[in-house]
Write a protein that holds these residues in place. Structure first.
Motif, PDB file in Angstrom:
ATOM      1  N   LEU C  11      -2.123 -18.484  -2.359  1.00 37.75           N
ATOM      2  CA  LEU C  11      -2.109 -17.089  -1.910  1.00 37.75           C
ATOM      3  C   LEU C  11      -1.435 -16.201  -2.956  1.00 37.75           C
ATOM      4  O   LEU C  11      -1.926 -15.098  -3.248  1.00 37.75           O
ATOM      5  N   LEU C  12      -0.352 -16.692  -3.566  1.00 42.57           N
ATOM      6  CA  LEU C  12       0.301 -15.910  -4.626  1.00 42.57           C
ATOM      7  C   LEU C  12      -0.627 -15.738  -5.823  1.00 42.57           C
ATOM      8  O   LEU C  12      -0.630 -14.676  -6.462  1.00 42.57           O
ATOM      9  N   VAL C  15      -2.788 -12.906  -4.954  1.00 41.42           N
ATOM     10  CA  VAL C  15      -2.055 -11.632  -5.025  1.00 41.42           C
ATOM     11  C   VAL C  15      -1.909 -11.210  -6.489  1.00 41.42           C
ATOM     12  O   VAL C  15      -2.097 -10.036  -6.835  1.00 41.42           O
ATOM     13  N   ARG C  16      -1.615 -12.180  -7.369  1.00 39.76           N
ATOM     14  CA  ARG C  16      -1.439 -11.828  -8.798  1.00 39.76           C
ATOM     15  C   ARG C  16      -2.771 -11.383  -9.424  1.00 39.76           C
ATOM     16  O   ARG C  16      -2.777 -10.518 -10.296  1.00 39.76           O
ATOM     17  N   ILE C  18      -5.030  -9.685  -7.790  1.00 36.68           N
ATOM     18  CA  ILE C  18      -5.162  -8.292  -7.338  1.00 36.68           C
ATOM     19  C   ILE C  18      -4.253  -7.392  -8.178  1.00 36.68           C
ATOM     20  O   ILE C  18      -4.646  -6.280  -8.562  1.00 36.68           O
ATOM     21  N   GLN C  19      -3.047  -7.867  -8.491  1.00 30.65           N
ATOM     22  CA  GLN C  19      -2.134  -7.067  -9.335  1.00 30.65           C
ATOM     23  C   GLN C  19      -2.735  -6.847 -10.721  1.00 30.65           C
ATOM     24  O   GLN C  19      -2.641  -5.751 -11.279  1.00 30.65           O
ATOM     25  N   THR C  22      -5.463  -4.300 -10.402  1.00 26.98           N
ATOM     26  CA  THR C  22      -4.918  -2.961 -10.155  1.00 26.98           C
ATOM     27  C   THR C  22      -4.330  -2.387 -11.448  1.00 26.98           C
ATOM     28  O   THR C  22      -4.480  -1.184 -11.729  1.00 26.98           O
ATOM     29  N   ALA C  23      -3.685  -3.242 -12.249  1.00 25.61           N
ATOM     30  CA  ALA C  23      -3.199  -2.793 -13.564  1.00 25.61           C
ATOM     31  C   ALA C  23      -4.390  -2.375 -14.438  1.00 25.61           C
ATOM     32  O   ALA C  23      -4.311  -1.380 -15.174  1.00 25.61           O
ATOM     33  N   LEU C  52      -8.641 -12.458   0.208  1.00 20.78           N
ATOM     34  CA  LEU C  52      -7.274 -12.857   0.585  1.00 20.78           C
ATOM     35  C   LEU C  52      -7.102 -12.771   2.102  1.00 20.78           C
ATOM     36  O   LEU C  52      -6.552 -13.683   2.731  1.00 20.78           O
TER      37      LEU C  52
END
Lengths: 90, 90, 90, 90
Positions: C11-12, C15-16, C18-19, C22-23, C52
């Motif tokens: 899951l992390l 999330v990374r 998606i980060q 987004t960056a 997710l």
């Protein structure tokens, strides 16, 4: 002439397909069929409704916005469809 | 007894509401009404189909998963509905 | 142990991702790139967030509902996820 | 000037809000918080991404389609955004 008039036959064919799918769903429920079949039929109806919506939005934006010569009228015609698009993005 | 049998009357009422809305959409197209009214009617049908889907998913998860005593059967019954939920998350 | 603990690394990683996306979107906006690229990047982020969400819903239903021995607790754990599912069906 | 340039500050503020929410989600997963909080945080991120998408679609249709004087260019600019809208209607 509006797109919903020009494309009337195609759009009505989509509506009748949804009516057929909905009559099928009614029969599934009436005959107390397995609920997985019910779920799949509802998913199929949702797909058909979304396809119809996409066709009408595309027709609207093409006829009333792209082909409209006056900018102020283009803005008004865009506003009508933006409300519907935004309701999908909630 | 499955939820689609126990809740049959309520689910059929929802299906008939969708049928009425779809008949209304057919009339709007046939009478060549303003296409904004057509868009709003399709949005209303979509809302009714989503509401029906939510009711069947909730009934399925409650009856077949929460109330099912055997874990292996709960897993099978979950799998059926997960496929539909995932199709909404694409 | 909860699924969000057991599946923490996976899951992390999502999330990374998606980060990172987004960056990338921030850079596209900052460099005043063509807005079609911006639209596509937002669509990609939306797809990753939905993926997710599907993974967490599946983990939740499997661990807290299918594997939970007590029916009353299964009902409570279902209620938590039903609210989220219903918000997708509006 | 494109809408993504004119509205750059507002759009970047939305992107940074999503980054803050995603960092919050990372902390929730890292600290092994209750998974209901994780689900709600993902739902909040999805809402923020949808809001950003709606803002970019509206800016695109207004600037590139409504305000564009050439019809052929309006059609090309509409096509770019129609693909994204249709992906939401599947």
């Amino acid at each position: 002439m509006a797109h919903t008039v020009r494309d009337k036959a195609k759009l009505l064919a989509r509506v009748r397909r949804i009516q057929g799918q909905t009559a099928g769903l009614e029969r599934l429920l009436d005959s107390e069929t397995d609920c997985t079949a019910v779920l799949q039929q509802i998913a199929a109806i949702r797909g058909a409704v979304n396809g119809l919506m996409a066709a009408v939005i595309e027709g609207h934006l093409t006829d009333h916005v792209v082909k409209e010569p006056e900018q102020a009228q283009r803005q008004r015609d865009l506003d009508a469809v933006l409300q519907v698009i935004k309701s999908y993005l909630k």
